[in-house]
Design a protein around this motif. Sequence first.
Motif, PDB file in Angstrom:
ATOM      1  N   UNK A 164       0.992  -1.242   0.018  1.00 24.81           N
ATOM      2  CA  UNK A 164       0.050  -0.099   0.061  1.00 24.81           C
ATOM      3  C   UNK A 164       0.762   1.445   0.038  1.00 24.81           C
ATOM      4  N   UNK A 165       1.695   1.372   1.002  1.00 28.48           N
ATOM      5  CA  UNK A 165       2.435   2.408   1.075  1.00 28.48           C
ATOM      6  C   UNK A 165       2.086   3.921   1.716  1.00 28.48           C
ATOM      7  N   UNK A 166       0.431   3.866   1.897  1.00 31.37           N
ATOM      8  CA  UNK A 166      -0.214   5.196   2.263  1.00 31.37           C
ATOM      9  C   UNK A 166      -0.788   5.075   3.688  1.00 31.37           C
ATOM     10  N   UNK A 167      -0.601   6.002   4.546  1.00 33.41           N
ATOM     11  CA  UNK A 167      -1.205   5.871   5.860  1.00 33.41           C
ATOM     12  C   UNK A 167      -2.630   5.697   5.831  1.00 33.41           C
ATOM     13  N   UNK A 168      -3.271   6.429   4.887  1.00 37.33           N
ATOM     14  CA  UNK A 168      -4.710   6.344   4.706  1.00 37.33           C
ATOM     15  C   UNK A 168      -5.263   5.259   4.283  1.00 37.33           C
ATOM     16  N   UNK A 169      -4.668   4.270   3.744  1.00 39.78           N
ATOM     17  CA  UNK A 169      -5.368   2.986   3.357  1.00 39.78           C
ATOM     18  C   UNK A 169      -5.120   2.083   4.717  1.00 39.78           C
ATOM     19  N   UNK A 170      -3.932   2.243   5.191  1.00 40.42           N
ATOM     20  CA  UNK A 170      -3.454   1.541   6.500  1.00 40.42           C
ATOM     21  C   UNK A 170      -4.492   1.844   7.548  1.00 40.42           C
ATOM     22  N   UNK A 171      -5.074   3.104   7.783  1.00 36.01           N
ATOM     23  CA  UNK A 171      -5.704   3.373   8.886  1.00 36.01           C
ATOM     24  C   UNK A 171      -7.093   2.758   8.444  1.00 36.01           C
ATOM     25  N   UNK A 172      -7.606   2.982   7.468  1.00 38.72           N
ATOM     26  CA  UNK A 172      -9.124   2.641   6.892  1.00 38.72           C
ATOM     27  C   UNK A 172      -9.077   1.385   7.027  1.00 38.72           C
ATOM     28  N   UNK A 173      -8.229   0.368   6.893  1.00 33.54           N
ATOM     29  CA  UNK A 173      -8.207  -1.131   6.791  1.00 33.54           C
ATOM     30  C   UNK A 173      -7.933  -1.516   8.215  1.00 33.54           C
ATOM     31  N   UNK A 174      -6.976  -1.100   9.007  1.00 31.50           N
ATOM     32  CA  UNK A 174      -6.515  -1.632  10.093  1.00 31.50           C
ATOM     33  C   UNK A 174      -6.473  -0.590  11.234  1.00 31.50           C
ATOM     34  N   UNK A 175      -5.691   0.498  10.994  1.00 30.64           N
ATOM     35  CA  UNK A 175      -5.403   1.245  12.095  1.00 30.64           C
ATOM     36  C   UNK A 175      -6.681   1.887  12.906  1.00 30.64           C
ATOM     37  N   UNK A 176      -7.489   2.447  12.211  1.00 32.95           N
ATOM     38  CA  UNK A 176      -8.745   2.759  12.994  1.00 32.95           C
ATOM     39  C   UNK A 176      -9.399   1.786  14.033  1.00 32.95           C
ATOM     40  N   UNK A 177      -9.380   0.503  13.404  1.00 32.06           N
ATOM     41  CA  UNK A 177     -10.043  -0.437  14.311  1.00 32.06           C
ATOM     42  C   UNK A 177      -9.112  -1.030  15.261  1.00 32.06           C
ATOM     43  N   UNK A 178      -7.741  -0.950  15.014  1.00 27.82           N
ATOM     44  CA  UNK A 178      -6.780  -1.217  16.302  1.00 27.82           C
ATOM     45  C   UNK A 178      -6.675  -0.215  16.915  1.00 27.82           C
TER      46      UNK A 178
END
Length: 444
Positions: free
Chosen positions: A64-78
């Motif tokens: 991915x490389x982008x924080x936006x995708x990371x957060x939407x898929x994992x980060x927000x839930x974590x």
Amino acid sequence: MAERKGLLVLLFVCLVFVLSACGGGAAKNADKGAVEKETVLSPEEEAARVANSKLELVFLYPPSGTEEIFMSRFGDRLQKKFPQYKLTFIPRQSDNYAALLGSKQPIDIMIVSLNTTGTYLTGMGLESDISDLIKKYNYDLTKIEPSLIEIQRRMANGGIYGLPYTPGAMTFLYNKDLFDKFGVPYPRDGMTWDEVYELARRMTRTDGGIQYKGIAFGFASVIRSNQLSAPYFDPKTNKAMFTADAFVQSFTNIARFYKIPGMELPNNKYIEQADQFLKDQTVAMMIHTGGYVTRAAEALKNWDIATIPTLKEKPGVSLQAGPDYMYITNRSAQRDAAFQVLSYITSEEYQEWMAGNLAFVPVLKDSKKAMQSFGANLPGIQGKNVQALIQSYAPMSLASPFTANANSEMNNALNAFSAGKDINTALREAAERVDKLIEQEMKK
């Protein structure tokens, strides 16, 4: 005499005092041992303690490389699950991670697919066996689709480097409007490749000056995931196995579709086929990676899903999975906390949320419940045949650092075949090119 009697009394008192002191010490030690024994935490209690610790976890997500995708898929839930954790995401500065991975940058969790594990994890020597954590926290591996764990066992020589969050299942999509337009029955579940070939032949035609095609493929993805489990490379020698009988059979099975008149590659570029299915809507069927479910829902008004076509000699066996994993690297100083993240990502709670909000197929062995919510919070997916996405996968091939190179050569071989070269020659020349490349890389 009186003095002697007094001395005996004194000795007796001292003896009683010593014995009582020893007994008291023993009692205190016993009490201390009991307290220590009482404070030994169960796996559940230890997990809760770790989950509530204030610490930092560093994530790397190369695909991915982008924080936006990371957060939407994992980060927000974590962040909701572990509010005490500070989540640090390392963005991709360039397509080359070599400098970063070769540095001493702490990395707790790396998120990559099986096919890029050889490039980013094992190829850089960052792998770490987490069997001790699985045992420590009584993690139940049997709840995960077995093939996704089995490939980890093979990769780690009996150990395990990470846990999957989605199997990366291939999907078979079709445009109902085109079948209605030409009065041809829709694809159905349980079809063989031969039946799909005949369907593609019927749907490939010119109408009103427009060329319609029966089917499009994520070609390299389908070949790499072939149902005969024919690998790209010999895992011992790293030599290309493109000319092995099973591999040639798998390549031939898909490449024959491009000999259907009108099915020729657009300018010999296979990548344009997805646009022809989604944008131009001149392709009736497409087999591609799972992410195209949401793209189809966004682009098409009248579409659906069928099960992946099967080989006659392998009834009921779908293409290989292309799972995505979360790996705890050997640079992690927070292994226990990182494992709590992996445990949560593979939990029913997260897997159901993921299916409903991201339209990713769950990794759970019993995924029927989670699949009931598949795409529930995304427009255009409700009412589709999403149960067709639950598959019995062919055994997977081991990851290689040179998978991307092999993918590229598959497309080159297809272009050569489409241009008139026979399959055996096209694959032999592709093997020679990739072998030469690997030999040069191994000398560095």
